[in-house]
Scaffold this motif. Structure first.
Motif, mmCIF file in Angstrom:
data_model
loop_
_atom_site.group_PDB
_atom_site.id
_atom_site.type_symbol
_atom_site.label_atom_id
_atom_site.label_comp_id
_atom_site.label_asym_id
_atom_site.label_seq_id
_atom_site.Cartn_x
_atom_site.Cartn_y
_atom_site.Cartn_z
ATOM 1 N N GLU A 51 0.856 -1.178 0.000
ATOM 2 C CA GLU A 51 0.000 0.000 0.000
ATOM 3 C C GLU A 51 0.895 1.232 0.000
ATOM 4 O O GLU A 51 1.577 1.532 0.986
ATOM 5 C CB GLU A 51 -0.922 0.007 1.218
ATOM 6 C CG GLU A 51 -1.925 1.147 1.189
ATOM 7 C CD GLU A 51 -2.927 1.095 2.328
ATOM 8 O OE1 GLU A 51 -3.660 2.088 2.506
ATOM 9 O OE2 GLU A 51 -2.978 0.073 3.037
ATOM 10 N N GLY A 52 0.914 1.919 -1.105
ATOM 11 C CA GLY A 52 1.787 3.072 -1.237
ATOM 12 C C GLY A 52 1.648 3.690 -2.605
ATOM 13 O O GLY A 52 0.789 3.300 -3.404
ATOM 14 N N ASP A 53 2.520 4.658 -2.879
ATOM 15 C CA ASP A 53 2.388 5.466 -4.075
ATOM 16 C C ASP A 53 3.540 5.208 -5.031
ATOM 17 O O ASP A 53 4.680 5.003 -4.597
ATOM 18 C CB ASP A 53 2.365 6.956 -3.687
ATOM 19 C CG ASP A 53 1.705 7.802 -4.751
ATOM 20 O OD1 ASP A 53 2.373 8.100 -5.755
ATOM 21 O OD2 ASP A 53 0.524 8.153 -4.592
ATOM 22 N N ILE A 54 3.264 5.235 -6.326
ATOM 23 C CA ILE A 54 4.315 4.994 -7.324
ATOM 24 C C ILE A 54 5.317 6.141 -7.392
ATOM 25 O O ILE A 54 6.339 6.028 -8.055
ATOM 26 C CB ILE A 54 3.727 4.741 -8.727
ATOM 27 C CG1 ILE A 54 2.898 5.935 -9.213
ATOM 28 C CG2 ILE A 54 2.892 3.472 -8.726
ATOM 29 C CD1 ILE A 54 2.481 5.836 -10.668
ATOM 30 N N GLU A 55 5.036 7.231 -6.694
ATOM 31 C CA GLU A 55 5.977 8.351 -6.624
ATOM 32 C C GLU A 55 7.024 8.131 -5.534
ATOM 33 O O GLU A 55 8.006 8.882 -5.442
ATOM 34 C CB GLU A 55 5.195 9.635 -6.343
ATOM 35 C CG GLU A 55 5.774 10.875 -6.956
ATOM 36 C CD GLU A 55 4.853 12.080 -6.829
ATOM 37 O OE1 GLU A 55 5.084 13.059 -7.537
ATOM 38 O OE2 GLU A 55 3.908 12.037 -6.015
ATOM 39 N N ASP A 56 6.828 7.117 -4.712
ATOM 40 C CA ASP A 56 7.712 6.845 -3.572
ATOM 41 C C ASP A 56 8.896 6.005 -4.052
ATOM 42 O O ASP A 56 8.825 4.777 -4.127
ATOM 43 C CB ASP A 56 6.923 6.112 -2.488
ATOM 44 C CG ASP A 56 7.709 5.921 -1.208
ATOM 45 O OD1 ASP A 56 8.960 5.955 -1.254
ATOM 46 O OD2 ASP A 56 7.075 5.706 -0.149
ATOM 47 N N ALA A 57 9.995 6.670 -4.367
ATOM 48 C CA ALA A 57 11.152 5.991 -4.950
ATOM 49 C C ALA A 57 11.747 4.958 -4.006
ATOM 50 O O ALA A 57 12.186 3.882 -4.446
ATOM 51 C CB ALA A 57 12.215 7.017 -5.348
ATOM 52 N N ASP A 58 11.783 5.269 -2.711
ATOM 53 C CA ASP A 58 12.349 4.315 -1.753
ATOM 54 C C ASP A 58 11.513 3.046 -1.677
ATOM 55 O O ASP A 58 12.049 1.928 -1.624
ATOM 56 C CB ASP A 58 12.452 4.966 -0.363
ATOM 57 C CG ASP A 58 13.504 6.063 -0.308
ATOM 58 O OD1 ASP A 58 14.416 6.058 -1.167
ATOM 59 O OD2 ASP A 58 13.408 6.933 0.588
#
Length: 337
Positions: free
Chosen positions: A55-62
């Motif tokens: 559960e998270g965002d595709i903008e979250d590089a880490d």
């Protein structure tokens, strides 16, 4: 395929409508799958229990770097994004952020991780108001709304990136996606959806009072808009075949229409829903919506040439029947929550 091991696939937006069907198609064909979804429009129940869900965002590089490493990802199928055309006109920056800026971040993370294959969920909205129908991939790409532009910009980013990095991609331009998994494992679950067949089966089950018909004066046989309706499971199957094609020929990329090459008018769809349900949906005649072409039908010649794609559900009544079965199941899911 000329490979001994299928790479693990990261499906972005895999808890949404089309993405969840892609997950099922991959699993059914023996692929390892992981999903990233921020669950703003997706549903946890749409992801099988044995598929890792981040559960998270595709903008979250880490987060992406961790997923790529933990799941040993070898390919990305990108469905995450915003899809409502009128909303894109009202809030263009939301669409350029969700569909373009975030796609840029995802492509960047994909390249940095050395993932070589990328499947992109594009749209016939990249063609705008085509002068001729059926529409070929060579037709002018002149979007008339931010949604179409946001997708076309991502196609361009992929093309430019593939030219200089070890990445090949396939952009699939969808026409009107409809229906649900034949086994009722997933379907269109979004409240307030605007897709005609979804709206019509909701009306047939008493969830809506009527169905709006936007425009009856188009240059079509009955005056209502004509669209090419493709079953979501056939569309998902095309994604799996496209990935196999990218793996087999890593030096090429593909851009292809996804449709059946046959159109149905709004009234023909509503008549079919009446026929399948043995009910009479109330039609509410309204004026044209801005930017709606009279006819939008795919020329599917290229995808049939490039892939061994043989649609299994090219039948309007079957598409409606599967959508109806899912709508009934969705009612039960929501009652049980």
């Amino acid at each position: 395929m000329n490979t001994t091991r299928k790479p693990s696939v990261l499906v972005t937006g895999g808890a949404g409508y089309i993405g969840s069907h892609a997950v099922l198609a991959l699993k059914d064909n023996g692929w390892d799958v992981a999903v990233i979804d921020n669950l703003t429009t997706g549903f946890r129940f749409a992801v099988p229990d044995d598929v890792p869900l981040y559960e998270g965002d595709i903008e979250d590089a880490d987060l992406l770097a961790r997923i790529f490493a933990e799941q040993q990802i070898g390919a990305v199928m990108h469905f995450a994004g915003s899809i409502i055309v009128p909303e894109s006109v009202e809030d263009p920056l939301k669409y350029y952020h969700n569909n373009t800026v975030k796609s840029r971040a995802l492509i960047d993370s994909t390249v940095k991780a050395g993932v070589p294959h990328f499947i992109f969920s594009s749209t016939a909205a990249t063609y705008g108001m085509p002068e001729t129908s059926p529409v070929t991939e060579g037709s002018a790409r002149v979007p008339i709304n931010p949604y179409g532009w946001s997708k076309l910009m991502t196609e361009q980013m992929l093309s430019d990136t593939a030219a200089v990095h070890g990445l090949n991609y396939c952009a699939l331009r969808y026409f009107n996606v409809a229906g649900a998994d034949p086994q009722a494992r997933s379907g269109q679950s979004t409240a307030g959806a605007t897709h005609l067949i979804k709206v019509a089966v909701e009306a047939a089950l008493g969830k809506r009072d009527s169905v709006a018909v936007f425009g009856t004066d188009y240059d079509t046989p009955d005056g209502t808009g004509v669209r090419d309706y493709i079953h979501v499971s056939d569309l998902a199957a095309a994604h799996v075949l496209a990935l196999e094609a990218l793996i087999d020929q890593p030096d090429r990329s593909l851009t292809m229409n996804c449709g059946y090459g046959r159109g149905f008018s709004v009234l023909e769809v509503l008549d079919a829903v009446d026929r399948v349900t043995n009910l009479q949906i109330e039609r509410r005649i309204e004026g044209r919506r801005a930017g709606d072409p009279g006819s939008l039908v795919a020329d599917p010649s290229l995808i049939r040439k490039q892939l061994p794609w043989k649609p299994r559900f090219d039948d309007l009544d079957v598409i409606i029947d599967h959508a109806l079965s899912w709508e009934r199941k969705l009612t039960q899911i929501r009652e049980d929550d």
